[in-house]
Design a protein around this motif. Structure first.
Motif, PDB file in Angstrom:
ATOM      1  N   GLY A 138       0.790  -1.224   0.000  1.00 23.22           N
ATOM      2  CA  GLY A 138       0.000   0.000   0.000  1.00 23.22           C
ATOM      3  C   GLY A 138       0.823   1.276   0.000  1.00 23.22           C
ATOM      4  O   GLY A 138       0.279   2.363  -0.079  1.00 23.22           O
ATOM      5  N   LYS A 139       2.148   1.162   0.076  1.00 23.78           N
ATOM      6  CA  LYS A 139       3.001   2.349   0.155  1.00 23.78           C
ATOM      7  C   LYS A 139       3.620   2.755  -1.182  1.00 23.78           C
ATOM      8  O   LYS A 139       4.347   3.724  -1.243  1.00 23.78           O
ATOM      9  CB  LYS A 139       4.089   2.124   1.195  1.00 23.78           C
ATOM     10  N   HIS A 140       3.394   1.974  -2.234  1.00 24.36           N
ATOM     11  CA  HIS A 140       3.917   2.286  -3.560  1.00 24.36           C
ATOM     12  C   HIS A 140       5.432   2.527  -3.527  1.00 24.36           C
ATOM     13  O   HIS A 140       5.913   3.594  -3.897  1.00 24.36           O
ATOM     14  CB  HIS A 140       3.208   3.507  -4.152  1.00 24.36           C
ATOM     15  N   PRO A 141       6.199   1.535  -3.059  1.00 29.53           N
ATOM     16  CA  PRO A 141       7.636   1.749  -2.894  1.00 29.53           C
ATOM     17  C   PRO A 141       8.383   1.830  -4.218  1.00 29.53           C
ATOM     18  O   PRO A 141       7.971   1.262  -5.225  1.00 29.53           O
ATOM     19  CB  PRO A 141       8.084   0.505  -2.121  1.00 29.53           C
ATOM     20  N   ASP A 170       4.870   5.063 -13.339  1.00 28.10           N
ATOM     21  CA  ASP A 170       5.701   6.239 -13.556  1.00 28.10           C
ATOM     22  C   ASP A 170       4.826   7.436 -13.222  1.00 28.10           C
ATOM     23  O   ASP A 170       4.009   7.879 -14.026  1.00 28.10           O
ATOM     24  CB  ASP A 170       6.182   6.308 -15.003  1.00 28.10           C
ATOM     25  N   LEU A 171       4.960   7.914 -11.994  1.00 31.14           N
ATOM     26  CA  LEU A 171       4.104   8.996 -11.498  1.00 31.14           C
ATOM     27  C   LEU A 171       4.818  10.342 -11.472  1.00 31.14           C
ATOM     28  O   LEU A 171       4.338  11.285 -10.864  1.00 31.14           O
ATOM     29  CB  LEU A 171       3.597   8.640 -10.092  1.00 31.14           C
ATOM     30  N   GLY A 172       5.974  10.404 -12.113  1.00 31.73           N
ATOM     31  CA  GLY A 172       6.705  11.656 -12.161  1.00 31.73           C
ATOM     32  C   GLY A 172       7.383  12.012 -10.852  1.00 31.73           C
ATOM     33  O   GLY A 172       7.663  13.175 -10.596  1.00 31.73           O
ATOM     34  N   THR A 173       7.669  11.008 -10.024  1.00 29.65           N
ATOM     35  CA  THR A 173       8.315  11.268  -8.731  1.00 29.65           C
ATOM     36  C   THR A 173       9.821  11.052  -8.784  1.00 29.65           C
ATOM     37  O   THR A 173      10.486  11.082  -7.763  1.00 29.65           O
ATOM     38  CB  THR A 173       7.715  10.367  -7.631  1.00 29.65           C
ATOM     39  N   VAL A 179      -0.801  12.082  -5.761  1.00 30.86           N
ATOM     40  CA  VAL A 179       0.638  12.185  -5.506  1.00 30.86           C
ATOM     41  C   VAL A 179       0.944  13.542  -4.890  1.00 30.86           C
ATOM     42  O   VAL A 179       0.510  14.580  -5.403  1.00 30.86           O
ATOM     43  CB  VAL A 179       1.452  12.035  -6.818  1.00 30.86           C
ATOM     44  N   CYS A 180       1.704  13.539  -3.790  1.00 28.39           N
ATOM     45  CA  CYS A 180       2.131  14.793  -3.170  1.00 28.39           C
ATOM     46  C   CYS A 180       3.376  15.300  -3.882  1.00 28.39           C
ATOM     47  O   CYS A 180       4.383  14.592  -3.994  1.00 28.39           O
ATOM     48  CB  CYS A 180       2.427  14.591  -1.677  1.00 28.39           C
ATOM     49  N   ASP A 181       3.307  16.545  -4.352  1.00 26.97           N
ATOM     50  CA  ASP A 181       4.452  17.164  -5.021  1.00 26.97           C
ATOM     51  C   ASP A 181       5.581  17.494  -4.046  1.00 26.97           C
ATOM     52  O   ASP A 181       6.716  17.684  -4.465  1.00 26.97           O
ATOM     53  CB  ASP A 181       4.025  18.456  -5.741  1.00 26.97           C
ATOM     54  N   THR A 231      -7.297   3.523 -18.627  1.00 28.05           N
ATOM     55  CA  THR A 231      -7.291   4.941 -18.266  1.00 28.05           C
ATOM     56  C   THR A 231      -6.610   5.090 -16.917  1.00 28.05           C
ATOM     57  O   THR A 231      -6.863   4.304 -16.001  1.00 28.05           O
ATOM     58  CB  THR A 231      -8.731   5.476 -18.150  1.00 28.05           C
ATOM     59  N   GLU A 232      -5.717   6.057 -16.808  1.00 28.49           N
ATOM     60  CA  GLU A 232      -5.059   6.344 -15.538  1.00 28.49           C
ATOM     61  C   GLU A 232      -5.328   7.796 -15.179  1.00 28.49           C
ATOM     62  O   GLU A 232      -5.163   8.683 -16.001  1.00 28.49           O
ATOM     63  CB  GLU A 232      -3.552   6.145 -15.641  1.00 28.49           C
ATOM     64  N   VAL A 233      -5.733   8.011 -13.936  1.00 28.55           N
ATOM     65  CA  VAL A 233      -5.937   9.362 -13.442  1.00 28.55           C
ATOM     66  C   VAL A 233      -4.984   9.565 -12.275  1.00 28.55           C
ATOM     67  O   VAL A 233      -4.942   8.738 -11.364  1.00 28.55           O
ATOM     68  CB  VAL A 233      -7.398   9.582 -12.988  1.00 28.55           C
ATOM     69  N   VAL A 234      -4.196  10.623 -12.350  1.00 23.57           N
ATOM     70  CA  VAL A 234      -3.265  10.948 -11.269  1.00 23.57           C
ATOM     71  C   VAL A 234      -3.541  12.384 -10.846  1.00 23.57           C
ATOM     72  O   VAL A 234      -3.438  13.305 -11.653  1.00 23.57           O
ATOM     73  CB  VAL A 234      -1.787  10.803 -11.711  1.00 23.57           C
TER      74      VAL A 234
END
Length: 145
Positions: A34-37, A75-78, A94-96, A125-128
């Motif tokens: 659940g932490k998306h490591p 790939d969430l741009g982190t 996602v927290c910037d 479809t992906e929503v971020v």
């Protein structure tokens, strides 16, 4: 997410070696569920148990799990790929500031499909959503005061 024992059996069933390193990675994924490591975070957890673990082994095992559809690579741009143990369809926030990722459920049944895309067929479809979590918002407010 499957348990360590289930992943062990899955690897054996596919003819893949089940090593102490892989089992340590499976346990780390259970702990981080659940932490998306990132691979680096998984590595930081497993190297405490097995100091000789290589980052390459972590990447290879994570990639094997992605190929088996036991993990999703995001790939969430982190700055690095993240790995998601939740296999049911969902979206992310996602927290910037700190890069924390959280699952969210959306009902997209009322969302209009894009206009005619010609020879392109939409398969997913992906929503971020991006923004700032409460902890980072508080830290920003405190530092500007």
């Amino acid at each position: 997410m499957r348990t360590t024992d289930e992943l062990t059996e899955l690897f054996r069933a596919r003819g893949l070696k089940v090593t102490p390193q892989r089992q340590s990675i499976f346990r780390a994924l259970e702990t981080l569920d659940g932490k998306h490591p990132s691979a680096d975070l998984v590595y930081d957890v497993v190297v405490r148990e097995l100091p000789t673990m290589s980052l390459k082994t972590v990447y290879q095992t994570l990639n094997d799990l992605v190929a088996m559809a036991e993990l999703h690579q995001l790939d969430l741009g982190t700055g690095s790929y993240r790995f998601d143990t939740e296999l049911e369809p969902h979206h992310h926030v996602v927290c910037d500031g700190c890069g924390r990722v959280r699952d969210i459920r959306l009902d997209l049944t009322t969302m209009a499909m894009p206009p005619d895309l010609g020879d392109f067929t939409v398969t997913s479809t992906e929503v971020v959503f991006r923004g700032t979590c409460t902890a980072c918002s508080g830290a920003t407010a405190a530092s500007s005061a």
